[in-house]
Design an enzyme around this catalytic site. Sequence first.
Site, PDB file in Angstrom:
ATOM      1  N   GLU A  17      15.062 -11.333  21.403  1.00 13.97           N
ATOM      2  CA  GLU A  17      15.224  -9.871  21.441  1.00 13.97           C
ATOM      3  C   GLU A  17      14.012  -9.149  20.873  1.00 13.97           C
ATOM      4  O   GLU A  17      14.099  -8.485  19.837  1.00 13.97           O
ATOM      5  CB  GLU A  17      16.464  -9.473  20.624  1.00 13.97           C
ATOM      6  CG  GLU A  17      17.735 -10.103  21.102  1.00 13.97           C
ATOM      7  CD  GLU A  17      18.880  -9.939  20.109  1.00 13.97           C
ATOM      8  OE1 GLU A  17      18.627  -9.593  18.942  1.00 13.97           O
ATOM      9  OE2 GLU A  17      20.021 -10.157  20.511  1.00 13.97           O
ATOM     10  N   PRO A  18      12.862  -9.285  21.521  1.00 13.17           N
ATOM     11  CA  PRO A  18      11.658  -8.670  20.976  1.00 13.17           C
ATOM     12  C   PRO A  18      11.714  -7.142  20.987  1.00 13.17           C
ATOM     13  O   PRO A  18      12.119  -6.552  21.986  1.00 13.17           O
ATOM     14  CB  PRO A  18      10.558  -9.167  21.916  1.00 13.17           C
ATOM     15  CG  PRO A  18      11.265  -9.446  23.205  1.00 13.17           C
ATOM     16  CD  PRO A  18      12.614  -9.955  22.812  1.00 13.17           C
ATOM     17  N   GLY A  19      11.358  -6.529  19.877  1.00 10.06           N
ATOM     18  CA  GLY A  19      11.211  -5.078  19.811  1.00 10.06           C
ATOM     19  C   GLY A  19       9.735  -4.763  19.597  1.00 10.06           C
ATOM     20  O   GLY A  19       8.980  -4.475  20.536  1.00 10.06           O
ATOM     21  N   ARG A  45       6.990   4.737   8.645  1.00  6.17           N
ATOM     22  CA  ARG A  45       6.802   3.334   8.254  1.00  6.17           C
ATOM     23  C   ARG A  45       5.919   3.149   7.026  1.00  6.17           C
ATOM     24  O   ARG A  45       6.245   2.329   6.170  1.00  6.17           O
ATOM     25  CB  ARG A  45       6.260   2.500   9.428  1.00  6.17           C
ATOM     26  CG  ARG A  45       7.225   2.417  10.609  1.00  6.17           C
ATOM     27  CD  ARG A  45       6.777   1.448  11.674  1.00  6.17           C
ATOM     28  NE  ARG A  45       6.923   0.076  11.241  1.00  6.17           N
ATOM     29  CZ  ARG A  45       5.945  -0.698  10.827  1.00  6.17           C
ATOM     30  NH1 ARG A  45       4.700  -0.275  10.851  1.00  6.17           N
ATOM     31  NH2 ARG A  45       6.174  -1.921  10.412  1.00  6.17           N
ATOM     32  N   CYS A  49       6.558  18.684   2.284  1.00  7.97           N
ATOM     33  CA  CYS A  49       6.738  18.912   0.846  1.00  7.97           C
ATOM     34  C   CYS A  49       7.490  17.754   0.222  1.00  7.97           C
ATOM     35  O   CYS A  49       8.680  17.826  -0.081  1.00  7.97           O
ATOM     36  CB  CYS A  49       7.419  20.254   0.607  1.00  7.97           C
ATOM     37  SG  CYS A  49       6.270  21.577   0.972  1.00  7.97           S
ATOM     38  N   GLU A  50       6.779  16.676   0.098  1.00 12.88           N
ATOM     39  CA  GLU A  50       7.193  15.384  -0.441  1.00 12.88           C
ATOM     40  C   GLU A  50       5.889  14.619  -0.495  1.00 12.88           C
ATOM     41  O   GLU A  50       4.964  14.957   0.235  1.00 12.88           O
ATOM     42  CB  GLU A  50       8.094  14.646   0.569  1.00 12.88           C
ATOM     43  CG  GLU A  50       9.576  14.844   0.422  1.00 12.88           C
ATOM     44  CD  GLU A  50      10.188  14.043  -0.699  1.00 12.88           C
ATOM     45  OE1 GLU A  50       9.507  13.111  -1.204  1.00 12.88           O
ATOM     46  OE2 GLU A  50      11.314  14.356  -1.078  1.00 12.88           O
ATOM     47  N   TYR A  97       9.222   1.824  16.119  1.00 14.47           N
ATOM     48  CA  TYR A  97       9.771   2.483  14.932  1.00 14.47           C
ATOM     49  C   TYR A  97       8.904   3.658  14.474  1.00 14.47           C
ATOM     50  O   TYR A  97       8.789   3.938  13.292  1.00 14.47           O
ATOM     51  CB  TYR A  97       9.987   1.456  13.796  1.00 14.47           C
ATOM     52  CG  TYR A  97      10.727   0.232  14.274  1.00 14.47           C
ATOM     53  CD1 TYR A  97      12.063   0.312  14.611  1.00 14.47           C
ATOM     54  CD2 TYR A  97      10.075  -0.994  14.456  1.00 14.47           C
ATOM     55  CE1 TYR A  97      12.749  -0.796  15.102  1.00 14.47           C
ATOM     56  CE2 TYR A  97      10.747  -2.105  14.943  1.00 14.47           C
ATOM     57  CZ  TYR A  97      12.085  -1.994  15.264  1.00 14.47           C
ATOM     58  OH  TYR A  97      12.758  -3.085  15.752  1.00 14.47           O
TER      59      TYR A  97
HETATM   60  C1  LIG Z   1      15.777  -4.738  15.199  1.00 20.13           C
HETATM   61  C2  LIG Z   1      16.344  -5.870  15.945  1.00 20.13           C
HETATM   62  C3  LIG Z   1      15.547  -6.633  16.807  1.00 20.13           C
HETATM   63  C4  LIG Z   1      14.078  -6.383  17.005  1.00 20.13           C
HETATM   64  O1  LIG Z   1      13.306  -6.728  15.917  1.00 20.13           O
HETATM   65  P1  LIG Z   1      11.707  -6.623  16.021  1.00 20.13           P
HETATM   66  O2  LIG Z   1      11.215  -7.048  14.701  1.00 20.13           O
HETATM   67  O3  LIG Z   1      11.368  -5.211  16.333  1.00 20.13           O
HETATM   68  O4  LIG Z   1      11.271  -7.521  17.112  1.00 20.13           O
HETATM   69  C5  LIG Z   1      16.151  -7.652  17.513  1.00 20.13           C
HETATM   70  N1  LIG Z   1      17.472  -7.917  17.378  1.00 20.13           N
HETATM   71  C6  LIG Z   1      18.272  -7.200  16.559  1.00 20.13           C
HETATM   72  C7  LIG Z   1      19.701  -7.534  16.480  1.00 20.13           C
HETATM   73  C8  LIG Z   1      17.732  -6.162  15.808  1.00 20.13           C
HETATM   74  O5  LIG Z   1      18.523  -5.466  14.994  1.00 20.13           O
END
Ligand SMILES: *Cc1c(COP(=O)(O)O)cnc(C)c1O
Length: 402
Positions: A263-265, A302, A332-333, A360
């Site tokens: 599940e790459p993000g 981030r 303002c922080e 993100y």
């Molecule tokens: C956030 C998340 C991801 C993605 O993570 P990355 O570090 O962005 O690749 C994959 N699976 C689940 C369940 C997540 O919560």
Amino acid sequence: MPVHLPVGQLLELAEQFGTPLYVYHADRIAHQYDKLKKAFESVDARLYYACKALSNIHILSFIRKLGASLDCVSIYEVKLGLMAGFAADDILFTPNCVDIEEIKEAKALGVRINIDNISILEQFGHEFGDSYPVCIRINPHILAGGNMKISTGHVDSKFGISIHQLRHIERVVKSMHINVKGLHMHTGSEIKDIDVFLMGLDVMLDMATHFPNLEYIDMGSGFKVPYQPGETETDVQTLGKMVAERMQAFQQETGRKLQVCFEPGKYLVSQSGYFLVKTNVVKQTPSTVFVGVNSGFNHLIRPMFYDAYHQIENISNPKGTKRIYTVVGNICETDTFAWDRSLPEVREGDILAFYNAGAYGFEMSSRFNSRPRPAEVMVNKKEVTLIRKRETIEDLLSNQML
Ligand SMILES: *Cc1c(COP(=O)(O)O)cnc(C)c1O
């Protein structure tokens, strides 16, 4: 293909669309996707894009066309995914601490459901028995990830059902005839060491023997990409080979063939993104020179939330003499983007580019200080598309009772 969009083009986009501005380079997303695809070509693998990293519907459609499936953590992400054209069966719903109603809504939409709590598993089983397959999120108790805030597999984490509760899971599954088709884990973000994934895979394959209907093992994500100069990304090529070996061995030992999912993000979208801001002021104080830009943690959190490092370039004056700056926002922080950063001389009006802003970035933005959120632009080969308008005062007021 060029690794980065040329500085000159970024500058033009800042002029054309104004700042602050998020720019996404679609070709880079495709490039990252291809790398993963190749790495896992000798396994029956499936890639779910974790869309909480960047969920603009144009990005979702683009990634769908590459061939990816979609991982969603809220029912709203599920709905966005469907609107972006993903088939229900290509969407995995992996929520945390949601109630059974949200799970039922996802079931009604026909997507795959990932359950991460025994209480919900019981409620689901009670209502649906074996009529709708589920995946179960396991917490393998592996500590990994760039820092504690982005680690999700350790013993203190709220995510998943502990491996030590396997007996309890089995009892619930058996007594309610639940059809467990998948096992899932996700131990955190920014994991460089491939042994962490392999350790996790061994745990999951061990557990697989307890679930005869199992069709897939989902290894989550956490693939690292470089943020600082000199850093490297997770070696997915080697990981792919090792995963293939282990899956073959499992098949030989058990006669069962399982699919492996990831599940790459970040891995897909981080490097595609640029966040462009304008220097409002250069402010000399007794201790440093501040560069104050027209944004803050309301748009890119981030650095403040995770102590994350983002490479910054002064794209208006790339050849200027280097000086040391503290780059801050206009909120303002205390919203410091970077300390002691060596940048080509920054003048008021100069445009700065933050790299690795795809994941993100916009997604975690807010309207703090009543500042509207930035516009988003997608660059796909030669084509430039505005994919989200800049917000205005009307957007700030849109749901307020006037
Ligand atoms: C956030 C998340 C991801 C993605 O993570 P990355 O570090 O962005 O690749 C994959 N699976 C689940 C369940 C997540 O919560």
